[in-house]
Design a protein around this motif. Sequence first.
Motif, PDB file in Angstrom:
ATOM      1  N   SER A 105       0.932  -1.270  -0.056  1.00  0.00           N
ATOM      2  CA  SER A 105      -0.124  -0.012  -0.047  1.00  0.00           C
ATOM      3  C   SER A 105       0.821   1.271  -0.059  1.00  0.00           C
ATOM      4  N   CYS A 106       0.443   2.139  -0.658  1.00  0.00           N
ATOM      5  CA  CYS A 106       1.095   3.650  -0.615  1.00  0.00           C
ATOM      6  C   CYS A 106       0.197   4.757  -0.641  1.00  0.00           C
ATOM      7  N   THR A 107       0.706   5.753  -0.224  1.00  0.00           N
ATOM      8  CA  THR A 107      -0.295   6.999  -0.021  1.00  0.00           C
ATOM      9  C   THR A 107      -0.747   7.594  -1.263  1.00  0.00           C
ATOM     10  N   THR A 108       0.391   7.808  -2.356  1.00  0.00           N
ATOM     11  CA  THR A 108       0.150   8.356  -3.584  1.00  0.00           C
ATOM     12  C   THR A 108      -1.113   7.707  -4.178  1.00  0.00           C
ATOM     13  N   PHE A 109      -1.223   6.659  -4.235  1.00  0.00           N
ATOM     14  CA  PHE A 109      -2.535   5.718  -5.040  1.00  0.00           C
ATOM     15  C   PHE A 109      -3.375   5.273  -4.086  1.00  0.00           C
ATOM     16  N   ASP A 110      -3.217   5.014  -2.859  1.00  0.00           N
ATOM     17  CA  ASP A 110      -4.236   4.545  -2.157  1.00  0.00           C
ATOM     18  C   ASP A 110      -4.724   3.223  -2.433  1.00  0.00           C
ATOM     19  N   ASN A 111      -3.724   2.509  -2.540  1.00  0.00           N
ATOM     20  CA  ASN A 111      -3.777   1.323  -3.216  1.00  0.00           C
ATOM     21  C   ASN A 111      -3.413   0.029  -2.165  1.00  0.00           C
ATOM     22  N   PRO A 112      -4.161  -1.297  -2.534  1.00  0.00           N
ATOM     23  CA  PRO A 112      -3.561  -2.418  -1.784  1.00  0.00           C
ATOM     24  C   PRO A 112      -2.307  -2.891  -2.569  1.00  0.00           C
ATOM     25  N   PRO A 113      -1.739  -3.886  -2.034  1.00  0.00           N
ATOM     26  CA  PRO A 113      -0.782  -4.732  -2.768  1.00  0.00           C
ATOM     27  C   PRO A 113      -1.154  -5.216  -4.118  1.00  0.00           C
ATOM     28  N   LEU A 114      -0.522  -5.153  -5.246  1.00  0.00           N
ATOM     29  CA  LEU A 114      -1.039  -5.459  -6.428  1.00  0.00           C
ATOM     30  C   LEU A 114      -0.730  -6.720  -6.965  1.00  0.00           C
ATOM     31  N   CYS A 115      -0.374  -7.563  -6.038  1.00  0.00           N
ATOM     32  CA  CYS A 115      -0.157  -9.126  -6.232  1.00  0.00           C
ATOM     33  C   CYS A 115       0.707  -9.735  -4.780  1.00  0.00           C
ATOM     34  N   ALA A 116       1.126 -10.523  -4.931  1.00  0.00           N
ATOM     35  CA  ALA A 116       1.983 -11.040  -3.678  1.00  0.00           C
ATOM     36  C   ALA A 116       2.919  -9.886  -3.174  1.00  0.00           C
ATOM     37  N   GLU A 117       3.147  -9.644  -2.059  1.00  0.00           N
ATOM     38  CA  GLU A 117       3.900  -8.532  -1.601  1.00  0.00           C
ATOM     39  C   GLU A 117       5.317  -8.583  -2.111  1.00  0.00           C
ATOM     40  N   SER A 118       5.736  -9.875  -1.925  1.00  0.00           N
ATOM     41  CA  SER A 118       7.263 -10.294  -2.459  1.00  0.00           C
ATOM     42  C   SER A 118       7.082 -11.199  -3.625  1.00  0.00           C
ATOM     43  N   PHE A 119       7.427 -11.076  -4.914  1.00  0.00           N
ATOM     44  CA  PHE A 119       7.281 -11.405  -6.269  1.00  0.00           C
ATOM     45  C   PHE A 119       8.481 -11.780  -7.030  1.00  0.00           C
ATOM     46  N   GLN A 120       8.586 -12.845  -7.514  1.00  0.00           N
ATOM     47  CA  GLN A 120       9.699 -12.896  -8.739  1.00  0.00           C
ATOM     48  C   GLN A 120       9.011 -12.436 -10.000  1.00  0.00           C
ATOM     49  N   ILE A 121       9.888 -11.708 -11.075  1.00  0.00           N
ATOM     50  CA  ILE A 121       9.248 -11.432 -12.287  1.00  0.00           C
ATOM     51  C   ILE A 121       9.577 -12.454 -13.234  1.00  0.00           C
ATOM     52  N   SER A 122       8.288 -12.954 -13.720  1.00  0.00           N
ATOM     53  CA  SER A 122       8.787 -13.820 -15.261  1.00  0.00           C
ATOM     54  C   SER A 122       9.017 -13.078 -16.235  1.00  0.00           C
ATOM     55  N   LEU A 123       8.081 -11.835 -16.532  1.00  0.00           N
ATOM     56  CA  LEU A 123       8.317 -11.138 -17.642  1.00  0.00           C
ATOM     57  C   LEU A 123       8.088  -9.571 -17.206  1.00  0.00           C
ATOM     58  N   LEU A 124       8.781  -8.540 -17.904  1.00  0.00           N
ATOM     59  CA  LEU A 124       8.385  -7.488 -17.964  1.00  0.00           C
ATOM     60  C   LEU A 124       8.468  -6.462 -19.355  1.00  0.00           C
ATOM     61  N   GLU A 125       7.396  -5.860 -19.565  1.00  0.00           N
ATOM     62  CA  GLU A 125       7.545  -5.067 -20.806  1.00  0.00           C
ATOM     63  C   GLU A 125       7.099  -3.789 -20.372  1.00  0.00           C
ATOM     64  N   VAL A 126       7.813  -2.803 -21.654  1.00  0.00           N
ATOM     65  CA  VAL A 126       7.462  -1.428 -21.440  1.00  0.00           C
ATOM     66  C   VAL A 126       6.924  -0.928 -22.818  1.00  0.00           C
ATOM     67  N   TRP A 127       5.855  -0.412 -22.741  1.00  0.00           N
ATOM     68  CA  TRP A 127       5.161   0.110 -23.936  1.00  0.00           C
ATOM     69  C   TRP A 127       5.026   1.653 -24.148  1.00  0.00           C
ATOM     70  N   GLY A 128       5.508   2.186 -25.400  1.00  0.00           N
ATOM     71  CA  GLY A 128       5.488   3.616 -25.723  1.00  0.00           C
ATOM     72  C   GLY A 128       4.069   3.847 -26.343  1.00  0.00           C
ATOM     73  N   PHE A 129       3.952   5.065 -26.749  1.00  0.00           N
ATOM     74  CA  PHE A 129       2.459   5.497 -27.451  1.00  0.00           C
ATOM     75  C   PHE A 129       2.948   6.362 -28.614  1.00  0.00           C
ATOM     76  N   GLN A 130       2.684   5.542 -29.878  1.00  0.00           N
ATOM     77  CA  GLN A 130       3.262   5.994 -31.129  1.00  0.00           C
ATOM     78  C   GLN A 130       2.094   6.670 -31.608  1.00  0.00           C
ATOM     79  N   ASP A 131       2.104   8.044 -31.867  1.00  0.00           N
ATOM     80  CA  ASP A 131       1.066   9.022 -32.292  1.00  0.00           C
ATOM     81  C   ASP A 131       0.796   8.574 -33.871  1.00  0.00           C
ATOM     82  N   THR A 132      -0.491   8.109 -34.030  1.00  0.00           N
ATOM     83  CA  THR A 132      -0.792   7.849 -35.445  1.00  0.00           C
ATOM     84  C   THR A 132      -1.139   9.108 -36.274  1.00  0.00           C
TER      85      THR A 132
END
Length: 571
Positions: free
Chosen positions: A541-568
Amino acid sequence: MAEEDYGSFVDWNQMGDLAKSSGPTKVDTKDLKEFKRMARQGYWAKNHKLRAQVYQQLIKAIPCRTVTPDAAVYRDIMGNAATKKTSTNVPLPEFVDGNPIPRYCLKPEAVASVHQIINCLAGQFPDISHCPALPAVTSLLLHFSVDEAQCFEHVSRILACNEPGKRLIDQTFLAYESSCMTFGDLANKYCTAAHKLIVATAQDVMDVYSDWQRWVLGDLPFSHVVRVLDVYLVEGYKVLYRVAVALLKFYRKHKMGAEGGQGNQQQEDSNKIKADIQAFVKGIASTVTPDKLLEKAFSIRLFSRKEITLLQLTNEKSLQQKGITVKQKRSRRNVQLALNPDTFSSEIVSAKEMHDIWSWIPERFALCQPQLLFTTSTHGCSLNRFYSHCEGHEPTLLLIRTTDGDVCGAFLSTDWEERKRGGNKLSFFGTGECFVFRLKPEMERYEWIVISHPELASSIKTQAQKETATSEDQITDSNSLQQPEKPPGELSPFLSARHSNLNSKNTSMFMSGNVDSIIVGGGNGNALYIDSELNHGRTGSCTTFDNPPLCAESFQISLLEVWGFQDTMAS
């Protein structure tokens, strides 16, 4: 029967006593102070023709832009209204935010005239982006217009007012949203008991206050709102605030009387409270006369135009600094993602899931197509390579799949190159458009807390976005919430009611990174923490987004992707 010149759109059977013209038949003064006195006392309130003539005089005196559409422009565009059949099938412009046209005492067919006038106004004022009060204002003025063209001209002059310091109607989401925040400040200062009632009974106070303009321009019965209009055309926007605060005072009195002086202190869904206030305002004629409403509104001392203007400007500036200037639609089902299913390829999300994510992003990126910038399956598990592929792109979308099969991520508004301004120290940057989310096991988005509670915005300082922490321990310091940057007495009046112990910098910890890690969200925890090998992560949890944990609090990453936004649109 009332005057033919100014009554062709009116259903006189609905007008009650207002259908009987009596009292003075002319106004001899041009002095503004005398007009103010007459308006508050209802000098022309019992003579429909005189009221229409006074409105025409007041509106013609409004200083406007050099080129302001008039009745002749309307006739040129629309042709002969007498031979042209109007229709309500044409939808109202999006900028009215779904607000219906109040019929008040108009003939049923006159509602179609309001439709036509508003749609013509939309074509002549392309800079209007958010104006939920326009249907009510147009409907009201049509009661006192000779024809559609005259009503169009009157509304045009209100929209085109350019007198310095004078405000008549909100025309942008920034102005409207800041007015809701300002009303919250004023309600707490001048209507403390009623404000406490709303805080105690509504789950989201600002959601309730977001209807404040509609109470006055939409829900009030015609006999009351037309008296408000008398004064509004003389004194301006501040009258709406005064009347809304008075309505809140009367609402509290009504609730306390109905519940034996105790009041219901159990919190309910905000929509129920909004509906309850709306029902009270619509039925106010049974307990409160128009004169009594105005008397209450103008009995509030030290409620000056200067104070209102200062509050409004402060709130607008705060929203601008945090990137909240356009409305973020909660559900945008009709958005078209520029995505080709045959070429779109992600190892984490399907095309349908990407469509769902696109329904959350800010409007100006809706026509962009996703562009894969980085993936651990191709570029390896290296934070340096992560940065090299992501720098120069703004915004970006971070997607994570854990070894447990959970999927979560973040929309990040700012170029990762910004991290370099802090050297190798963890410095936060970004804007209020950032959000975090999870897709699996269930879909949920967590926005910046100030979007769900915009009353926080006026206490947040710009430099707080880049408050520096020298270690992760400092970022997640559990004591940070106990040390407000300002003494409670220096906070906005509205803030101190609910958030006096909230350290303002914690609400602006959007994104941060150095050679050791990347972090999203801060304040009493992090929404996401990812190590330098892009292998291990933590969530909480964090104050900025007032969120609960997004998954298991400690996790191993299987895959990570970053996507950009191409202006058509740019290609």
